[in-house]
Design an enzyme around this catalytic site. Structure first.
Site, PDB file in Angstrom:
ATOM      1  N   LYS A 111      52.691  55.337  64.860  1.00  0.00           N
ATOM      2  CA  LYS A 111      52.093  54.637  63.716  1.00  0.00           C
ATOM      3  C   LYS A 111      50.572  54.828  63.593  1.00  0.00           C
ATOM      4  O   LYS A 111      50.151  55.861  63.117  1.00  0.00           O
ATOM      5  CB  LYS A 111      52.524  53.182  63.757  1.00  0.00           C
ATOM      6  CG  LYS A 111      54.028  53.082  63.449  1.00  0.00           C
ATOM      7  CD  LYS A 111      54.499  51.734  62.988  1.00  0.00           C
ATOM      8  CE  LYS A 111      55.857  51.865  62.332  1.00  0.00           C
ATOM      9  NZ  LYS A 111      56.910  51.078  62.952  1.00  0.00           N
ATOM     10  N   TYR A 124      65.925  52.551  53.528  1.00  0.00           N
ATOM     11  CA  TYR A 124      66.944  51.493  53.505  1.00  0.00           C
ATOM     12  C   TYR A 124      67.396  51.188  52.082  1.00  0.00           C
ATOM     13  O   TYR A 124      67.356  50.048  51.640  1.00  0.00           O
ATOM     14  CB  TYR A 124      66.404  50.220  54.182  1.00  0.00           C
ATOM     15  CG  TYR A 124      65.783  50.499  55.519  1.00  0.00           C
ATOM     16  CD1 TYR A 124      66.584  50.783  56.619  1.00  0.00           C
ATOM     17  CD2 TYR A 124      64.395  50.503  55.683  1.00  0.00           C
ATOM     18  CE1 TYR A 124      66.023  51.067  57.856  1.00  0.00           C
ATOM     19  CE2 TYR A 124      63.825  50.794  56.922  1.00  0.00           C
ATOM     20  CZ  TYR A 124      64.638  51.075  57.996  1.00  0.00           C
ATOM     21  OH  TYR A 124      64.091  51.363  59.212  1.00  0.00           O
ATOM     22  N   TYR A 158      63.087  45.744  67.480  1.00  0.00           N
ATOM     23  CA  TYR A 158      63.227  46.925  66.624  1.00  0.00           C
ATOM     24  C   TYR A 158      62.567  48.096  67.329  1.00  0.00           C
ATOM     25  O   TYR A 158      61.392  48.016  67.715  1.00  0.00           O
ATOM     26  CB  TYR A 158      62.579  46.715  65.244  1.00  0.00           C
ATOM     27  CG  TYR A 158      62.669  47.988  64.432  1.00  0.00           C
ATOM     28  CD1 TYR A 158      63.863  48.339  63.802  1.00  0.00           C
ATOM     29  CD2 TYR A 158      61.590  48.865  64.342  1.00  0.00           C
ATOM     30  CE1 TYR A 158      63.976  49.539  63.114  1.00  0.00           C
ATOM     31  CE2 TYR A 158      61.699  50.058  63.646  1.00  0.00           C
ATOM     32  CZ  TYR A 158      62.895  50.384  63.039  1.00  0.00           C
ATOM     33  OH  TYR A 158      63.004  51.572  62.362  1.00  0.00           O
ATOM     34  N   ASP A 216      57.238  49.540  74.107  1.00  0.00           N
ATOM     35  CA  ASP A 216      57.177  50.196  72.797  1.00  0.00           C
ATOM     36  C   ASP A 216      55.980  49.609  72.050  1.00  0.00           C
ATOM     37  O   ASP A 216      56.071  48.539  71.468  1.00  0.00           O
ATOM     38  CB  ASP A 216      58.497  49.951  72.048  1.00  0.00           C
ATOM     39  CG  ASP A 216      58.476  50.547  70.645  1.00  0.00           C
ATOM     40  OD1 ASP A 216      57.410  51.009  70.204  1.00  0.00           O
ATOM     41  OD2 ASP A 216      59.542  50.526  69.988  1.00  0.00           O
TER      42      ASP A 216
HETATM   43  C1  LIG Z   1      58.187  51.677  63.456  1.00  0.00           C
HETATM   44  C2  LIG Z   1      58.606  51.476  64.824  1.00  0.00           C
HETATM   45  C3  LIG Z   1      59.386  52.427  65.496  1.00  0.00           C
HETATM   46  C4  LIG Z   1      59.894  53.681  64.829  1.00  0.00           C
HETATM   47  O1  LIG Z   1      58.870  54.527  64.426  1.00  0.00           O
HETATM   48  P1  LIG Z   1      59.162  55.638  63.289  1.00  0.00           P
HETATM   49  O2  LIG Z   1      57.921  56.432  63.242  1.00  0.00           O
HETATM   50  O3  LIG Z   1      59.459  54.884  62.043  1.00  0.00           O
HETATM   51  O4  LIG Z   1      60.342  56.428  63.739  1.00  0.00           O
HETATM   52  C5  LIG Z   1      59.715  52.166  66.801  1.00  0.00           C
HETATM   53  N1  LIG Z   1      59.309  51.046  67.416  1.00  0.00           N
HETATM   54  C6  LIG Z   1      58.551  50.117  66.799  1.00  0.00           C
HETATM   55  C7  LIG Z   1      58.096  48.909  67.543  1.00  0.00           C
HETATM   56  C8  LIG Z   1      58.190  50.285  65.483  1.00  0.00           C
HETATM   57  O5  LIG Z   1      57.476  49.355  64.852  1.00  0.00           O
END
Ligand SMILES: *Cc1c(COP(=O)(O)O)cnc(C)c1O
Length: 708
Positions: A551, A293, A421, A522
């Site tokens: 992550k 960013y 997000y 997610d």
């Molecule tokens: C970080 C994140 C993503 C995206 O993951 P990347 O590995 O950065 O592409 C998607 N959803 C959530 C909730 C996140 O925190």
């Protein structure tokens, strides 16, 4: 005063085996360092010390305390030097045991336990009391400390450069190179190597001993361990006459003079000293390398990280900062976890990658098994992808293929929460918050999704059903066109660090069932314990139809994500169709199921399960809550909230990330605020003292108005 985060300086001295001459080298090097200090610092402020973390073979001393033989040796080596009175003894042992055997056995016989991290912490604390500290190991690198750990674990926890003492004799090339391999596998840096003869040379060995030195000088230099000295055998060290011993130590010290200077310069990147190589690196970065960013050039202010260990990030200028970010949710168990490093190096040596089309392998299958065993009930199939965003793309595509297969091709829209997000690729971006996300920049290509109000009821309040009314109305109205609702369960991360009530999620689950809409969770940020539950969905005791993981999946070492799907979803997508529609899920990244990433993810899942993470997350939750509470009354702060190992201070206005981060680095912590949140989510292994450093720095920033 030393700047915050200044790392203690020194090196660890280890040997190829027990009688390599480590103690003699440590004692003589201590003398050489102090002599060098006497000459180069006319005010006599330079102080060097030798520490023995674990000493075995201690006899009861005159004062009743056990006398450590290696400490006595150091004291003997300093005889005759006119040193100023020191505040600390120049040689000391931290843990002393009577039997002359391996530390693990000596400790067990004494009914005690040696812990690598505790020992490392004690050594670092002691090392802060001198300008330069020699830490002498016991035996070789694989000498056990306890049933699980050995000297290498202590050295990795200490993260000091290593000086290897090699006993110059037949077979020492092999021993030295095996030791260098073991050090390299743990990412340990070298100062150099010293060859040492512990008995008189035999005439027939002359050629062999000289060749050892020549070979090790070459091989050592290639591996970052230059040969610093090839010491002769000095019988005078054990002579009965005091004067003879003193002159032998003086001679040995003189032979180590260059090694001492090398150790001083290589082990101590001095704070704020000009460093042309580091400056050039930052300049190239600023002009050519993109950061998240950010503009390409000139790029934002960045710091050069050179190594990590536990919860610390070491910067080029020698400072160490305590990590408050877990590198964006990833490094749940801290950095350079030994099991993860081992999994990576072993897999890298065997099979780093192979295509997943037509082939399979143990790391992927084992990881799938582990994930399904842990995931909420009903999830039965695993799709591996490269990153979180790609997992979200795959999940969204899966929901669309599901409804096509079910004969309802009109269900093509997605619903998401405001404040969400879900990633940066186009599909994922389309379900991010339309205002704080990047929709205005990409409105031309983003599909228009349906946005539901951000769940208003806080996690820590009594649930107010009114907070669900609007969501319910909207979903009932739009159900016919909706393929799925996607949510971050309980914690909305990058979209504002908001914690909402589990009852919202519970109601959403049953409404989706009623209206025939899929629910995608997610859990990329929340998965693997961060909120205090293994998955945040567990707070509401629900199972999503599809779950995204990423992550912390690899413990912060590599990029990997997984999409878990229920049998119902997977079966529908997979069923062969009439009319030419493929009965397959149409996604397949090149690096799908990458063995390296899967192997390290298996190790990360195992390491997490072997670690009492629940207790530690609860401990950190209390500690963060306590430490951040005073911020509530500070100017410009609108809220303070803590859930699991996540602590958030929300501000009324967006903060200047760069300015605050600069302040935090000067406080010795790594915290990167974003928009209206100054937040910490440290690794679960963060000790109370380090957690207090993080919250203390946040409080100070608000007290001093750095956020304004
Ligand atoms: C970080 C994140 C993503 C995206 O993951 P990347 O590995 O950065 O592409 C998607 N959803 C959530 C909730 C996140 O925190």
């Amino acid at each position: 005063m030393t700047p915050a985060g200044a790392a203690p300086r020194g090196c660890v001295i280890t040997g190829t085996d027990t009688d390599a001459g480590k103690t003699v080298v440590t004692a003589a090097l201590l003398r050489a360092l102090l002599e060098y200090g006497l000459e180069s610092d006319p005010e006599n402020r330079f102080e060097a010390r030798a520490i023995k973390p674990v000493q075995t073979g201690c006899e009861p001393g005159e004062d009743g305390n056990p006398a450590a033989p290696d400490v006595k040796r150091c004291i003997e080596a300093l005889r005759g030097l006119s040193l100023p009175e020191a505040a600390q003894p120049r040689a000391s042992a931290l843990r002393c045991f009577h039997p002359a055997c391996s530390p693990h056995l000596a400790a067990r016989k004494a009914g005690e336990h040696l812990d690598a991290r505790e020992l490392a912490l004690a050594c670092r604390t002691e090392a802060c009391k001198a300008n330069f500290t020699l830490i002498e190991g016991a035996g070789g690198v694989h000498v056990p400390l306890n049933d699980e750990e050995d000297m290498l674990d202590l050295m990795a926890a200490l993260d000091f450069p290593v000086l290897l003492v090699v006993g110059n004799k037949l077979g020492c090339i092999n021993h030295a190179l095996l030791t260098l391999d073991a050090l390299a596998a743990r990412g340990l840096r070298g100062t150099g190597m010293i060859l040492c003869r512990t008995r008189p040379d035999r005439p027939e060995e002359t050629c062999l001993l000289a060749d050892n030195a020549a070979v090790l000088a070459r091989k050592g230099a290639e591996r970052g361990f230059p040969l610093l000295a090839d010491l002769p055998f000095l019988p005078g060290l054990d002579a009965p006459s005091c004067g003879e011993r003193e002159s032998a130590w003086a001679r040995l010290s003189a032979l180590l003079r260059a090694a001492a200077r090398h150790a001083l310069s290589s082990c101590a990147e001095k704070i704020s000293e000009q460093n042309p190589a580091a400056d050039a690196l930052l300049a190239f970065d600023r002009d050519h390398v993109w950061h998240p960013y950010a503009p390409a050039a000139p790029g934002p202010k960045v710091w050069e990280a050179v190594s990590t260990s536990g919860v610390r990030i070491r910067l080029r200028d020698g400072r160490e900062v305590v990590d408050g970010m877990s590198s964006w949710w990833c490094a749940a168990l801290g950095y350079r976890h030994p099991e993860l490093t081992r999994a990576l190096t072993e897999q890298a040596a065997r099979m780093p990658h192979v295509m997943f089309g037509g082939l399979t392998h143990q790391p992927a299958v084992t990881l799938a098994e582990k994930l399904l065993a842990l995931a909420p009930a009903g999830l039965d199939k695993v799709f591996f992808a490269d990153s979180g965003s790609v997992a979200v793309e795959a999940a969204l595509k899966m929901t669309l293929q599901y409804w096509q297969a079910r004969g309802k091709p009109g269900k093509t829209r997605l619903a998401a929460l405001r404040g969400a997000y879900h990633g940066d690729t186009c599909g994922a971006m389309s379900v991010c918050d339309p205002v704080t996300g990047m929709h205005h920049l990409f409105s031309g290509i983003l599909p228009r999704q349906l946005f539901l109000e951000r769940p208003s009821c806080r996690f820590d309040q009594v649930f107010d059903p009114a907070g669900f009314t609007e969501t319910e109305h909207t979903l009932r109205r739009e159900a016919a066109t909706l393929a799925a609702v996607i949510v971050e369960p309980i914690v909305q991360g990058a979209g504002g660090m908001w914690f909402y009530h589990p009852d919202y999620l519970r109601r959403l689950r049953s409404l989706c069932d009623e209206l025939d809409i899929l629910l995608v969770a997610d859990e990329i940020a929340t998965g693997f314990g961060r909120t205090g539950r293994l998955f945040a969905s567990e707070w509401a005791a629900i199972s999503p139809d599809i779950m995204c993981l990423g992550k912390a999946l690899t413990g912060g070492t590599m990029t990997l994500s997984a999409v878990l799907a229920s049998e119902r979803v997977a079966d529908a997508v997979s069923r062969p169709k009439a009319g030419g529609m493929p009965g397959a899920f149409m996604h397949g990244p090149t690096f799908m199921g990458n063995p390296l990433a899967c192997a390290v993810a298996c190790a990360a899942v195992d390491a997490l399960q072997a670690f009492p993470w629940r207790e530690h997350v609860v401990r950190l939750e209390r500690r963060l809550a306590q430490g951040l509470a005073p911020c509530r009354n500070m100017h410009g702060v609108s809220d303070v909230r803590v859930l699991g190992a996540i602590g958030v201070v929300e501000t009324e206005l967006p903060v200047n990330t760069e300015k605050m981060q600069d302040f935090f680095v000067r406080q010795g912590v790594w915290i990167r605020p974003f928009s209206r949140t100054v937040y910490v989510m440290p690794p679960f292994v963060t000790e109370d003292g380090d957690a207090d450093l993080l919250t203390g720095a946040v409080r100070l920033a608000f007290e001093q108005g750095v956020h304004l």
